[in-house]
Write a protein that holds these residues in place. Structure first.
Motif, PDB file in Angstrom:
ATOM      1  N   HIS A 111     -24.344 -39.303  15.612  1.00 54.68           N
ATOM      2  CA  HIS A 111     -24.057 -37.277  15.241  1.00 54.68           C
ATOM      3  C   HIS A 111     -24.861 -36.874  16.434  1.00 54.68           C
ATOM      4  O   HIS A 111     -25.582 -35.766  16.211  1.00 54.68           O
ATOM      5  CB  HIS A 111     -24.866 -37.784  13.811  1.00 54.68           C
ATOM      6  CG  HIS A 111     -24.462 -37.826  12.909  1.00 54.68           C
ATOM      7  ND1 HIS A 111     -24.388 -39.195  12.701  1.00 54.68           N
ATOM      8  CD2 HIS A 111     -23.152 -37.385  11.667  1.00 54.68           C
ATOM      9  CE1 HIS A 111     -24.032 -39.388  11.571  1.00 54.68           C
ATOM     10  NE2 HIS A 111     -23.294 -38.731  11.105  1.00 54.68           N
ATOM     11  N   ALA A 112     -24.930 -37.425  17.899  1.00 55.06           N
ATOM     12  CA  ALA A 112     -25.325 -36.522  18.987  1.00 55.06           C
ATOM     13  C   ALA A 112     -23.859 -35.661  19.415  1.00 55.06           C
ATOM     14  O   ALA A 112     -22.452 -36.390  18.795  1.00 55.06           O
ATOM     15  CB  ALA A 112     -25.656 -37.682  19.905  1.00 55.06           C
ATOM     16  N   THR A 120     -27.530 -32.420  17.814  1.00 58.41           N
ATOM     17  CA  THR A 120     -26.440 -33.507  17.250  1.00 58.41           C
ATOM     18  C   THR A 120     -25.858 -32.751  16.014  1.00 58.41           C
ATOM     19  O   THR A 120     -25.948 -31.425  16.008  1.00 58.41           O
ATOM     20  CB  THR A 120     -28.491 -33.947  16.231  1.00 58.41           C
ATOM     21  OG1 THR A 120     -29.077 -32.598  15.202  1.00 58.41           O
ATOM     22  CG2 THR A 120     -29.252 -34.537  17.553  1.00 58.41           C
TER      23      THR A 120
END
Length: 350
Positions: A263-264, A289
């Motif tokens: 989730h970056a 993110t």
């Protein structure tokens, strides 16, 4: 009116007929049910995506309650027509036989669109862009739409095909928008300006659609993960009528997102605009993110936060993954004009 030679051709009255909606009708659409149970793959369609179980939705899996004022036909169609400044606009809705299984909804919709809609109408492009949305109770639906022409009289219509998740099956719904002007003069051009007007009635009808399950994300996280690129360019050439000299101006830009499984994200932008030979260039980058909630993708960067309405995650005819996104702006909308003006198709670079 004589019946069309092919049993799959939709019944249409000639321009100037008594029924303004032109009875786009049930015959050809009902024929879609002849292959609805066939789950063979569509070329270029995505593989099955693992889905969560979600929560129970509509009892029985599906319901469609047409809005007040729509006329119910004996064959189960719903029709609405009205006068708009002397022109007659109409919308027709029709349920089709259910398609077994929830897997590969994009492929099933693309196949139904290509094999039957493509067979019964002119100007139907293959490999339609499949979009996604939530129904009234939060059930998911897959849909596509396009402007097509009737084979028997060449009149213009806008057809939308929906597949709504309903327990262990997909429930198809078709909406047909029509336009008629007295005498038919300039009808095709006038019709092109009417679709957003009549589409509002389609949205009213969609408020009565409920499916099951509910509570699932519109796009799963694994579908977001990847490196996606979107680009756009346009140019104009100017001619000096006195000297004959020419100049050209252009605008071109590209945006890239890399969404990681953790989730970056990383973001890059590059653009150029102005007169050719003296263009101005700009660039931007960011990282942070990302998250998906309901039907919104949020990229919370160090410099700023960007939000997108998720309207698709299908594949190109070549099999590449895509993310169809609409950047946040006042009046987010799934109307044809809004999608055409604001939608951005990001294609996977890997």
């Amino acid at each position: 009116m004589a019946r069309p030679k092919s049993p799959f051709v939709w019944i249409l009255l000639a321009a100037g007929g008594a029924c303004a909606l032109c009875c786009t009708g049930a015959l050809g659409l009902m024929a879609l049910g002849l292959f609805a149970g066939d789950d063979s793959a569509t070329p270029g369609a995505p593989g099955a995506v693992a889905r969560g179980r979600g929560d129970p939705g509509e009892p029985g899996g599906f319901a469609f309650d047409a809005p007040q004022g729509w006329k119910t036909q004996a064959d189960g169609r719903f029709i609405l027509e009205w006068d708009e400044r002397g022109d007659t606009l109409g919308v027709e809705a029709l349920r089709l036989p259910a398609v077994p299984g929830l897997d590969d909804a994009e492929g099933k919709l693309a196949r139904m669109w290509q094999e039957r809609v493509g067979a019964d109408w002119n100007d139907v492009k293959p490999n339609p862009l499949v979009m996604r949305r939530f129904m009234a109770n939060g059930a998911r639906a897959f849909f596509t739409a396009a402007v097509v022409r009737a084979k028997n009289n060449d009149r213009t219509f806008r057809v939308s095909l929906y597949l709504v998740e309903a327990q262990d099956r997909l429930e198809p719904l078709v909406f047909i928008q029509s336009f008629m002007t007295p005498g038919g003069l300039g009808e095709a051009m006038s019709a092109s300006f009417s679709w957003n007007t009549s589409y509002a009635r389609v949205e009213e009808a969609l408020k009565g659609v409920r499916g099951s399950p509910v509570g699932l994300p519109l796009v799963d996280d694994p579908e977001v993960v990847g490196h996606f690129i979107y680009g756009s360019s346009t140019s104009a050439q100017w001619v000096n009528t006195f000297t004959g000299s020419t100049t050209m101006t252009a605008v071109s830009y590209s945006a890239e997102y890399t969404f990681s499984p953790g989730h970056a994200f990383q973001y890059k932008y590059a653009g150029a605009s102005g007169q050719v030979g003296a263009m101005r260039f700009g660039s931007e980058d960011d990282q942070g993110t990302w998250s998906v909630k309901h039907d919104v993708l949020t990229a919370a960067g160090a410099k700023r936060t960007r939000r997108f309405l998720l309207i698709g995650a299908a594949r190109t005819p070549e099999g590449k993954r895509t993310l169809y996104l609409m950047p946040e702006h006042p009046g987010w909308s799934l109307s044809p004009g809004a999608i055409g003006q604001n939608g951005e198709l990001y294609v996977a670079a890997d």
